[in-house]
Motif scaffolding. Structure first.
Motif, mmCIF file in Angstrom:
data_model
loop_
_atom_site.group_PDB
_atom_site.id
_atom_site.type_symbol
_atom_site.label_atom_id
_atom_site.label_comp_id
_atom_site.label_asym_id
_atom_site.label_seq_id
_atom_site.Cartn_x
_atom_site.Cartn_y
_atom_site.Cartn_z
ATOM 1 N N VAL A 61 0.780 -1.084 0.172
ATOM 2 C CA VAL A 61 0.037 0.112 -0.020
ATOM 3 C C VAL A 61 0.850 1.284 -0.009
ATOM 4 N N PRO A 62 0.829 2.126 -1.038
ATOM 5 C CA PRO A 62 1.501 3.313 -0.979
ATOM 6 C C PRO A 62 0.964 4.502 0.128
ATOM 7 N N THR A 63 1.977 5.105 0.260
ATOM 8 C CA THR A 63 1.767 6.160 1.305
ATOM 9 C C THR A 63 0.976 7.586 0.395
ATOM 10 N N ALA A 64 -0.064 7.996 1.019
ATOM 11 C CA ALA A 64 -0.698 9.082 0.371
ATOM 12 C C ALA A 64 0.326 10.350 0.230
ATOM 13 N N THR A 65 0.000 10.839 -0.904
ATOM 14 C CA THR A 65 0.723 12.122 -1.132
ATOM 15 C C THR A 65 0.408 13.200 0.043
ATOM 16 N N GLY A 66 1.288 13.860 0.726
ATOM 17 C CA GLY A 66 0.888 14.764 1.982
ATOM 18 C C GLY A 66 0.084 14.106 2.887
ATOM 19 N N GLY A 67 -0.285 13.033 3.072
ATOM 20 C CA GLY A 67 -0.878 12.417 4.219
ATOM 21 C C GLY A 67 -2.226 12.567 3.947
ATOM 22 N N GLY A 68 -3.095 12.385 4.954
ATOM 23 C CA GLY A 68 -4.748 12.606 4.867
ATOM 24 C C GLY A 68 -5.396 11.117 5.403
ATOM 25 N N THR A 69 -6.591 11.234 5.171
ATOM 26 C CA THR A 69 -7.483 10.107 5.214
ATOM 27 C C THR A 69 -8.180 9.569 4.093
ATOM 28 N N ASP A 70 -8.775 8.484 4.021
ATOM 29 C CA ASP A 70 -9.473 7.770 2.981
ATOM 30 C C ASP A 70 -10.799 8.461 2.680
ATOM 31 N N TRP A 71 -11.124 8.084 1.278
ATOM 32 C CA TRP A 71 -12.424 8.879 0.872
ATOM 33 C C TRP A 71 -13.277 7.684 0.247
ATOM 34 N N THR A 72 -14.253 7.452 1.007
ATOM 35 C CA THR A 72 -14.695 5.898 0.886
ATOM 36 C C THR A 72 -16.139 6.019 0.227
ATOM 37 N N THR A 73 -16.826 7.044 0.095
ATOM 38 C CA THR A 73 -18.369 7.165 -0.673
ATOM 39 C C THR A 73 -18.273 8.480 -1.335
ATOM 40 N N TYR A 74 -19.301 8.581 -1.939
ATOM 41 C CA TYR A 74 -19.473 9.970 -2.787
ATOM 42 C C TYR A 74 -19.466 11.144 -1.881
ATOM 43 N N HIS A 75 -18.625 12.190 -2.050
ATOM 44 C CA HIS A 75 -18.442 13.303 -1.542
ATOM 45 C C HIS A 75 -18.052 12.968 -0.080
ATOM 46 N N ARG A 76 -17.386 11.891 0.294
ATOM 47 C CA ARG A 76 -16.780 11.623 1.469
ATOM 48 C C ARG A 76 -17.676 10.964 2.799
ATOM 49 N N ASP A 77 -18.828 11.550 2.952
ATOM 50 C CA ASP A 77 -19.635 11.095 3.896
ATOM 51 C C ASP A 77 -21.132 10.959 3.528
ATOM 52 N N ASN A 78 -21.902 10.459 4.467
ATOM 53 C CA ASN A 78 -23.318 10.057 4.064
ATOM 54 C C ASN A 78 -24.159 11.268 4.047
ATOM 55 N N THR A 79 -23.762 12.463 4.311
ATOM 56 C CA THR A 79 -24.419 13.676 4.062
ATOM 57 C C THR A 79 -23.910 14.062 2.775
ATOM 58 N N ARG A 80 -23.008 13.694 2.019
ATOM 59 C CA ARG A 80 -22.589 14.012 0.769
ATOM 60 C C ARG A 80 -21.901 15.574 0.734
ATOM 61 N N SER A 81 -21.424 15.826 1.952
ATOM 62 C CA SER A 81 -20.987 17.326 2.083
ATOM 63 C C SER A 81 -19.617 17.517 1.245
ATOM 64 N N GLY A 82 -18.573 16.618 0.761
ATOM 65 C CA GLY A 82 -17.856 16.968 0.177
ATOM 66 C C GLY A 82 -16.704 17.855 0.654
ATOM 67 N N TYR A 83 -16.663 17.878 2.153
ATOM 68 C CA TYR A 83 -15.715 18.932 2.850
ATOM 69 C C TYR A 83 -14.631 18.217 3.642
ATOM 70 N N ILE A 84 -13.399 18.644 3.524
ATOM 71 C CA ILE A 84 -12.401 18.367 4.617
ATOM 72 C C ILE A 84 -11.576 19.665 4.918
ATOM 73 N N ALA A 85 -11.829 19.798 6.228
ATOM 74 C CA ALA A 85 -11.392 21.074 6.829
ATOM 75 C C ALA A 85 -9.670 21.162 6.996
ATOM 76 N N GLY A 86 -9.020 21.981 7.033
ATOM 77 C CA GLY A 86 -7.358 22.228 7.404
ATOM 78 C C GLY A 86 -6.581 21.766 6.405
ATOM 79 N N VAL A 87 -7.150 21.722 5.100
ATOM 80 C CA VAL A 87 -6.478 21.481 3.864
ATOM 81 C C VAL A 87 -5.722 22.817 3.558
ATOM 82 N N PRO A 88 -4.427 23.148 3.428
ATOM 83 C CA PRO A 88 -3.802 24.208 2.677
ATOM 84 C C PRO A 88 -4.387 24.714 1.424
ATOM 85 N N ASP A 89 -4.567 25.822 1.276
ATOM 86 C CA ASP A 89 -4.959 26.707 0.018
ATOM 87 C C ASP A 89 -3.794 26.728 -0.980
ATOM 88 N N PRO A 90 -4.053 26.370 -2.385
ATOM 89 C CA PRO A 90 -3.012 26.389 -3.359
ATOM 90 C C PRO A 90 -2.756 27.695 -3.764
#
Length: 463
Positions: free
Chosen positions: A43-72
């Protein structure tokens, strides 16, 4: 057999092409009749770390949001991998691997850092468009976004295969081994005219699968949701059918949204009824964990919406804090509802002309980012409650967005990924990518963005 495995392992190791940035998929496949152990790799190491994304838009509410990600300040291309078909489903990330479903009826695991193929499982022969009465995907294979179940370590997906028929398959996330497959066509449904575009949902120990029709609304189809237990997917299905004579598809790519109590919320398309009693089409419906109809909402003008194909099914329901729900559709009118009491016909708390919306929205607290056809639109839910219109992106930036930190990521399907300031809508960065489907939506893990394209997957890095 040992020689075959060795050759497959060599193919995986050599899958990437450093000169072109394009990885060549392996030819391995797993028979439906005889599940076989797939090719595995570290299993490779994720670029920059972070958690998995296991369903559409990440959670069952379909929020599609992750906090704390640096802005590009810019987006950098990492890799491009061409696969055996177009990718309409959102890529997932499981155990640091990219899981991709294709219209070639295949599931792939790719290295997150380099895009090389770790395993490839083909589950059937996709259906040529020429053999269907209507539609716009050719060939038609796996369209709805799969879901990962950590309890069984299975990736669940629905494939349309020659026949045609729809198969629910469970594939081991680590090896690609096909653990089971079964027909998932609802009782009495004609598989030729039912399309499985909605993302699968995992809740209450069950996999939920929603159906709509093909593009063009041909044939005798009705919107349906079916469910099977994850621990015994061969058990008899639970089934809900929209009580309309015809149509009423449940097809929004976001699929069912699920609340903390395990209830499902689905948006339903236009039905055949255009006068008289409401047939529960052009609606938002709440279903119990066992798929009993609990409540519903429809606009006052549901009958004329049905007649003009201006229904609510083009956007998935958006669950909000404080028990609220947002929905918009093809008519351009948005509605704010109370999730626990949807209100029936005309039972909205607020309505406002906003935009026609298609795909899956993203949400951060009480702010929604809507995939409007004329550009992603920011809307804030204020006290009252009230809908307050915010910034809107240019018309070409109209894909289904996600949010990382203070940045909205969204695709222009003609071939670009945009990073927009969450507060102002200003463009932070842009990256040219391959063309995508209309409903393509990014996946974000660590600093890595993944987007399905009409020929595979592209990866970009936040820099």
């Amino acid at each position: 057999m040992a020689l075959c495995v060795l050759l497959l392992a060599l193919l995986v190791a050599c899958g990437g092409n450093p000169a072109s940035g394009v990885a060549t998929p392996t030819a391995s496949s797993i028979s439906l009749s005889t599940p076989t152990t797939g090719v595995t790799a570290t299993v490779p190491t994720a670029t920059g770390g972070g958690t998995d994304w296991t369903t559409y838009h990440r959670d069952n509410t379909r929020s599609g949001y992750i906090a704390g990600v640096p802005d590009p300040t810019r987006l950098v291309s990492l890799w491009t991998t061409h696969l055996d078909g177009a990718v309409y489903a959102e890529p997932l990330v499981v155990h640091g691997r990219v899981i991709v479903a294709t219209e070639g009826d295949s599931l792939y695991a790719l290295d997150l850092n380099k895009g090389g193929v770790i395993w490839h499982t083909n589950v059937g022969t996709p259906v040529p468009l020429a053999t269907l009465p209507c539609g716009n995907i050719d060939p038609l294979g796996i369209t709805g976004t799969p879901v990962y179940d950590p309890a069984t370590n299975l990736i669940f997906a629905v494939a349309e295969v020659s026949g045609p028929r729809h198969l629910l398959v469970g594939v081991d996330a680590d090896s690609g081994a096909l653990k089971f497959s079964r027909s998932i066509d609802p009782p009495g449904a004609d598989p030729r005219v039912h399309q499985q575009r909605a993302a699968l949902a995992l809740a209450n120990g069950r996999i939920y699968v929603a159906y709509g029709g093909l593009y063009g609304d041909c044939g005798d189809y009705r919107g349906r949701v079916v469910a099977v237990p994850t621990t015994n997917p061969q058990a008899p299905m639970l089934t809900f059918t929209v009580p309309t004579p015809r149509e009423g598809g449940i097809w929004a790519p976001a699929g069912p949204a699920v609340d903390d109590a395990g209830d499902l919320y689905v948006s339903v398309g236009n039905g055949a009824v255009t006068s008289g009693a409401w047939d529960h089409s052009d609606s938002v419906l709440r279903l119990s964990p066992t798929l009993q109809l609990e409540d519903g909402f429809a606009p006052t003008q549901w009958a004329s919406d049905n007649a003009a194909d201006l229904d609510l099914s083009s956007l998935g329901p958006v669950l909000l804090p404080n028990g609220l729900l947002f929905i918009a559709g093809k008519s351009g009118i948005a509605y704010l509802l109370r999730a626990s009491a949807l209100g029936g016909v005309g039972g909205q708390l607020q309505e406002q002309q906003l935009c026609d919306a298609y795909g899956g929205a993203a949400r951060v607290d009480n702010v929604i980012y809507i995939p409007c056809s004329l550009g992603v639109l920011q809307v804030t839910i204020a006290s009252g409650p009230r809908l307050i219109r915010g910034w809107q992106a240019p018309a070409n930036i109209n894909g289904s967005p996600i949010v990382g930190g203070n940045t909205v990521y969204v695709v222009d399907r003609t071939g670009a990924l945009y990073a927009l300031n969450r507060q102002t809508g200003a463009v932070r960065a842009r990256l040219a990518i391959e063309p995508t489907s209309r409903f393509a939506t990014p996946t974000l893990v660590g600093r890595t963005l993944l987007i399905g394209t009409m020929s595979g997957v592209v990866a970009a890095e936040i820099a």
